[in-house]
Design an enzyme around this catalytic site. Structure first.
Site, mmCIF file in Angstrom:
data_model
loop_
_atom_site.group_PDB
_atom_site.id
_atom_site.type_symbol
_atom_site.label_atom_id
_atom_site.label_comp_id
_atom_site.label_asym_id
_atom_site.label_seq_id
_atom_site.Cartn_x
_atom_site.Cartn_y
_atom_site.Cartn_z
ATOM 1 N N ASN A 207 -10.032 7.004 -10.171
ATOM 2 C CA ASN A 207 -10.466 6.288 -9.117
ATOM 3 C C ASN A 207 -12.005 6.653 -8.467
ATOM 4 O O ASN A 207 -12.708 5.849 -8.100
ATOM 5 C CB ASN A 207 -9.602 6.421 -7.904
ATOM 6 C CG ASN A 207 -9.313 7.584 -7.369
ATOM 7 O OD1 ASN A 207 -8.623 8.518 -8.515
ATOM 8 N ND2 ASN A 207 -9.500 8.344 -6.237
ATOM 9 N N CYS B 255 -10.206 8.690 0.571
ATOM 10 C CA CYS B 255 -9.339 9.593 1.174
ATOM 11 C C CYS B 255 -10.170 10.843 1.422
ATOM 12 O O CYS B 255 -9.795 11.856 2.288
ATOM 13 C CB CYS B 255 -8.163 10.066 0.197
ATOM 14 S SG CYS B 255 -7.548 8.639 -0.573
ATOM 15 N N HIS C 94 -2.095 -3.223 -3.268
ATOM 16 C CA HIS C 94 -3.346 -3.465 -2.505
ATOM 17 C C HIS C 94 -4.462 -2.957 -3.182
ATOM 18 O O HIS C 94 -5.576 -3.458 -2.788
ATOM 19 C CB HIS C 94 -3.225 -2.829 -0.998
ATOM 20 C CG HIS C 94 -3.584 -1.190 -1.105
ATOM 21 N ND1 HIS C 94 -4.879 -0.949 -0.868
ATOM 22 C CD2 HIS C 94 -2.861 -0.307 -1.394
ATOM 23 C CE1 HIS C 94 -4.859 0.731 -1.017
ATOM 24 N NE2 HIS C 94 -3.438 0.883 -1.355
ATOM 25 N N SER D 276 0.016 -0.007 -7.274
ATOM 26 C CA SER D 276 -0.071 -0.365 -5.871
ATOM 27 C C SER D 276 -0.648 -1.619 -5.724
ATOM 28 O O SER D 276 -1.572 -1.916 -6.195
ATOM 29 C CB SER D 276 -0.718 0.636 -5.219
ATOM 30 O OG SER D 276 -1.130 0.509 -3.713
ATOM 31 N N THR E 16 16.357 -1.349 3.656
ATOM 32 C CA THR E 16 16.072 -2.779 3.566
ATOM 33 C C THR E 16 14.970 -3.008 2.747
ATOM 34 O O THR E 16 13.811 -2.539 3.339
ATOM 35 C CB THR E 16 16.414 -3.437 4.682
ATOM 36 O OG1 THR E 16 17.620 -3.252 5.206
ATOM 37 C CG2 THR E 16 16.202 -4.798 4.588
ATOM 38 N N GLY F 46 1.364 3.166 -4.201
ATOM 39 C CA GLY F 46 1.053 4.238 -5.149
ATOM 40 C C GLY F 46 1.541 5.631 -4.784
ATOM 41 O O GLY F 46 1.812 6.354 -5.797
HETATM 42 C C1 LIG Z 1 -5.156 4.318 -4.094
HETATM 43 C C2 LIG Z 1 -4.698 5.116 -5.086
HETATM 44 C C3 LIG Z 1 -3.524 5.792 -5.032
HETATM 45 C C4 LIG Z 1 -2.393 5.646 -3.703
HETATM 46 O O1 LIG Z 1 -1.747 4.279 -3.553
HETATM 47 P P1 LIG Z 1 -1.447 3.792 -2.186
HETATM 48 O O2 LIG Z 1 -0.830 2.310 -2.266
HETATM 49 O O3 LIG Z 1 -2.685 3.479 -1.313
HETATM 50 O O4 LIG Z 1 -0.567 4.861 -1.763
HETATM 51 C C5 LIG Z 1 -2.718 6.671 -5.912
HETATM 52 N N1 LIG Z 1 -3.755 6.901 -6.994
HETATM 53 C C6 LIG Z 1 -4.751 6.356 -7.129
HETATM 54 C C7 LIG Z 1 -5.312 6.390 -8.515
HETATM 55 C C8 LIG Z 1 -5.423 5.447 -6.275
HETATM 56 O O5 LIG Z 1 -6.421 4.985 -6.670
#
Ligand SMILES: *Cc1c(COP(=O)(O)O)cnc(C)c1O
Length: 381
Positions: free
Chosen positions: A152, A326, A202, A200, A238, A72
């Site tokens: 988030n 974060c 995960h 993203s 790659t 993300g």
């Molecule tokens: C987790 C998150 C990101 C960052 O994604 P990563 O794959 O961990 O770099 C960006 N924006 C929002 C809203 C998120 O919740």
């Protein structure tokens, strides 16, 4: 102690067994480089293109509009800095909101250092951006509007369709950070007037370190990594085939019975919210009561220290978080909570509980019982 109760799915989700199984052959036997011509490489390339097709299908996009990234944060960086650079002849003004993820805010801050100007829109008490204010902020030199799909921390869903229409009507490109929303809510780029979208893996039970950027056909963007011809010359290097394959499988699973799962999760969320507000005195919900991510609960308890509450929850085997992952370690009140204007005696006692498709009612009940006991304990001190 039994298994932990994991209610921090906005920070990251557990990878599912099916995703791991899909990835395994590409970690060992099928180790080929997708850019080579022999069959090992061909197999890797086919698997990667299959993942691209699955993801495109979930968004009603074309496979050629999907670019794989490392997650993300990269997708946000690429979208914002890329569009700002590509269209700088038109102007150097960008509009965003003050409750975006740091990947967006810090990309904008970097552009400010380069001489761009950025408008940070405020939000209402629910955390919602006003389309009217967004429209009023547009200038002849504005090239990009970037507003997240769902927040988030407090879960509020932004008025993406209205914002996209305003951007389009004014010749401005529209990017949305959909990292919290993709895989949780149905999103169609046929319905939503978005030009760029970040996601993203995960955050939807896929592996870490992989994501994608949707880029609408015809929108120009410079390469993010200069190197080989990977990702149609836009992102050299790659490809991380096992991760991309895993993300494709996770996207496929997330799309299965999505509307039904969404309803179930939102019902469990509402049940938990009501139980907390009913059973714990001086508690309040943050964010919009129903225009919110299906798994997000952000609550504040008056006169309680949120960080201490998280420690007590952990002693009961419950993983939750303060603001976003974060921000942990910083004890100050999160900038999102601040932007919503939550009363000070509540703001410091904020916790975020984020459910997933695996969360059970028993886990919800146990968590509310723990919250109730521990909030009372902290108030006695
Ligand atoms: C987790 C998150 C990101 C960052 O994604 P990563 O794959 O961990 O770099 C960006 N924006 C929002 C809203 C998120 O919740």
């Amino acid at each position: 102690m039994s298994n932990p109760i994991y209610l921090d799915n906005a920070a990251t989700t557990q990878m599912s067994d099916a995703v791991k199984e899909a990835m395994e052959p590409y970690l060992m036997e099928n180790f080929g480089n997708a850019s080579t011509m022999y069959s090992y490489g061909e197999r890797a390339k086919e698997a990667m293109e299959h993942a691209r097709e699955i993801i495109a299908h979930t968004l009603e996009a074309k496979p050629s509009e999907i670019y794989f990234t490392s997650g993300g944060s990269e997708s946000d960086n690429w979208a914002i800095k890329g569009i700002a650079g590509e269209y700088k002849k038109k102007g150097r003004h960008i509009i965003t909101s003050c409750i975006e993820h740091h990947a967006v805010l810090n990309s904008c801050g970097y552009l400010e250092k380069l001489g761009y100007s950025v408008t940070y829109l405020g939000v209402d008490a629910y955390g919602m951006v006003s389309p009217k204010e967004a429209e009023a902020a547009i200038r002849p030199e504005t090239t990009l509007l970037t507003i997240m799909f769902g927040n988030n921390e407090v879960g509020t869903l932004e008025p993406i369709r209205q914002l996209g229409r305003i951007a389009r009507g004014n010749g401005v490109l529209f990017h949305t950070d959909a990292v919290q929303a993709y895989g949780q809510l149905p999103i169609s780029v046929q319905q939503e007037p978005v030009d760029l979208l970040s996601a993203s893996a995960h955050k939807f039970h896929g592996p870490k370190g992989v994501g994608f950027l949707y880029l609408r056909e015809g929108v120009k963007i410079p390469s993010f990594i200069h190197g080989g011809g990977q990702e149609r010359g836009k992102r050299g290097g790659t490809e991380n085939i096992p991760a991309i394959v895993g993300m494709g499988r996770a996207a496929e699973l997330a799309a299965e019975r999505l509307r039904m799962r969404l309803r179930r999760e939102a019902m469990l969320r509402n049940y938990m919210i009501e139980k907390i507000l009913h059973e714990i005195p001086e508690s309040r919900l943050n964010g919009h009561p129903n225009k919110r991510l299906p798994g997000n609960i952000s609550v504040s308890f008056r006169g309680v220290d949120g960080a201490s509450l998280l420690i007590l929850l952990e002693e009961d085997g419950i993983c939750a978080s303060g603001g976003s992952a974060c921000n942990t370690g910083e004890s100050r009140i999160s900038y999102v909570i601040e932007a919503l204007g939550i009363p000070e005696d509540y703001a410091a006692g904020t916790v975020r509980l984020t459910l997933s498709r695996n969360t059970t009612r028993a886990e919800v009940d146990a968590t509310v019982a723990s919250l109730k006991r521990n909030v009372a304990r902290l108030k006695e001190i």
